[in-house]
Write an enzyme that holds these catalytic residues in place. Structure first.
Site, PDB file in Angstrom:
ATOM      1  N   THR A  89       0.841  -1.200   0.000  1.00  0.00           N
ATOM      2  CA  THR A  89       0.000   0.000   0.000  1.00  0.00           C
ATOM      3  C   THR A  89       0.870   1.241   0.000  1.00  0.00           C
ATOM      4  OG1 THR A  89      -1.916   1.051   1.043  1.00  0.00           O
ATOM      5  CG2 THR A  89      -0.178   0.336   2.510  1.00  0.00           C
TER       6      THR A  89
ATOM      7  N   LYS B 285      -3.742   3.695   6.137  1.00  0.00           N
ATOM      8  CA  LYS B 285      -3.634   2.244   6.345  1.00  0.00           C
ATOM      9  C   LYS B 285      -2.270   1.894   6.928  1.00  0.00           C
ATOM     10  CE  LYS B 285      -6.444   0.133   2.719  1.00  0.00           C
ATOM     11  NZ  LYS B 285      -6.376  -0.778   1.558  1.00  0.00           N
TER      12      LYS B 285
ATOM     13  N   ASP C 205      -7.418  -6.612   0.810  1.00  0.00           N
ATOM     14  CA  ASP C 205      -8.483  -6.170  -0.084  1.00  0.00           C
ATOM     15  C   ASP C 205      -9.778  -6.206   0.706  1.00  0.00           C
ATOM     16  OD1 ASP C 205      -9.053  -5.175  -2.673  1.00  0.00           O
ATOM     17  OD2 ASP C 205     -10.069  -7.038  -3.158  1.00  0.00           O
ATOM     18  N   THR C 206     -10.593  -5.168   0.527  1.00  0.00           N
ATOM     19  CA  THR C 206     -11.817  -5.022   1.317  1.00  0.00           C
ATOM     20  C   THR C 206     -13.024  -4.844   0.416  1.00  0.00           C
ATOM     21  OG1 THR C 206     -10.671  -4.026   3.191  1.00  0.00           O
ATOM     22  CG2 THR C 206     -12.998  -3.509   2.972  1.00  0.00           C
TER      23      THR C 206
ATOM     24  N   PHE D  14     -14.015   7.262   5.556  1.00  0.00           N
ATOM     25  CA  PHE D  14     -13.954   7.364   4.099  1.00  0.00           C
ATOM     26  C   PHE D  14     -14.882   6.304   3.510  1.00  0.00           C
ATOM     27  CE2 PHE D  14     -11.592   3.544   2.799  1.00  0.00           C
ATOM     28  CZ  PHE D  14     -11.193   3.073   4.037  1.00  0.00           C
TER      29      PHE D  14
ATOM     30  N   TYR E  72     -17.671   4.073   2.314  1.00  0.00           N
ATOM     31  CA  TYR E  72     -19.089   3.912   2.661  1.00  0.00           C
ATOM     32  C   TYR E  72     -19.368   4.216   4.129  1.00  0.00           C
ATOM     33  CZ  TYR E  72     -19.261   1.408  -1.825  1.00  0.00           C
ATOM     34  OH  TYR E  72     -19.177   1.075  -3.156  1.00  0.00           O
TER      35      TYR E  72
ATOM     36  N   HIS F 292     -13.531  -4.405  10.212  1.00  0.00           N
ATOM     37  CA  HIS F 292     -13.062  -5.493   9.344  1.00  0.00           C
ATOM     38  C   HIS F 292     -11.535  -5.498   9.230  1.00  0.00           C
ATOM     39  CE1 HIS F 292     -14.082  -1.707   7.515  1.00  0.00           C
ATOM     40  NE2 HIS F 292     -13.341  -1.939   6.453  1.00  0.00           N
TER      41      HIS F 292
END
Ligand code: IMP
Length: 193
Positions: free
Chosen positions: A8, A13, A72-73, A153, A155, A181
């Site tokens: 990343t 993050k 990955d989300t 950020f 949703y 998550h």
């Protein structure tokens, strides 16, 4: 201490993951590892994308570092059969904004009473000594009927996690990171190192 590349360049993050792995691994960003270029993300599952990104990084930094990992989300909405899922970032089209995505989601759920949804993160870790492993974190909740809050950020303004009466965008970041998550997936990663 192990040195691991995190696939990343997202500063937020990076800070979150560095804090979670403090004392267990030194976390190096793509830029710090001198890796440039677009990482392919063409799989149709979160795990597939995380693996694809981790393998891309490992092929380029594996000779210098002890390992690497990628995440990955996706937001999985029950009434939409799990959509937008792996396509969450570009739900309303390539290069769309967070607002475009939220507008499309609220329109898709217009008149729908089943608001169940969850955020799910998959992490793929590749280590020289132990090969490839996957970690998952998920948070269940519901999609609100309008936006609440200005934090976070993606949703966040329309997602309310279970057992809370506010959206992710209304929570202090430390609280969100603790129950989110990504936070849960990173906690499992930390425990496995
Ligand atoms: P990524 O895999 O972390 O880049 O996430 C893909 C997409 O999922 C992002 O572009 C956001 O739309 C959404 N997303 C990921 N994490 C979050 C979060 O914590 N809150 C809200 N949206 C998120």
């Amino acid at each position: 201490m192990k040195r691991l590349i995190f696939a990343t360049n997202n500063r937020h993050k990076l800070e979150e993951v560095r804090a979670a792995l403090a004392g267990r691994a030194e976390v190096v960003s793509l830029a710090e590892a001198g890796l440039e270029g677009e990482i392919p993300e063409t799989a149709d599952t979160l795990e597939g994308n995380a693996q694809q990104k981790a393998e891309w990084v490992w092929a380029r930094g594996g000779d210098t570092y002890d390992g690497c990992f990628a995440d990955d989300t996706g937001l999985e909405v029950e009434a939409l059969g799990g959509a937008p899922g792996v396509y969450s970032a570009r739900y309303a089209g390539e290069h769309c904004s967070f607002d475009d995505n939220i507008d499309k989601l609220l329109a898709a759920l217009d008149g729908e009473d089943n608001r169940r949804a969850r955020f799910r993160t998959a992490i793929c870790l590749i280590e020289r000594e132990r090969g490839m492993r996957f970690f998952e974190g998920a948070v269940e909740g519901q999609i609100l009927r309008e936006r609440y809050g200005a934090g976070g950020f993606g949703y966040d303004p329309v997602f309310m996690p279970d057992r809370f009466a506010v959206s992710f965008a209304e929570m202090p970041l430390e609280v969100k990171n603790r129950i989110s998550h990504r936070g849960l997936a990173v906690e499992k990663l930390a425990a496995a190192l």
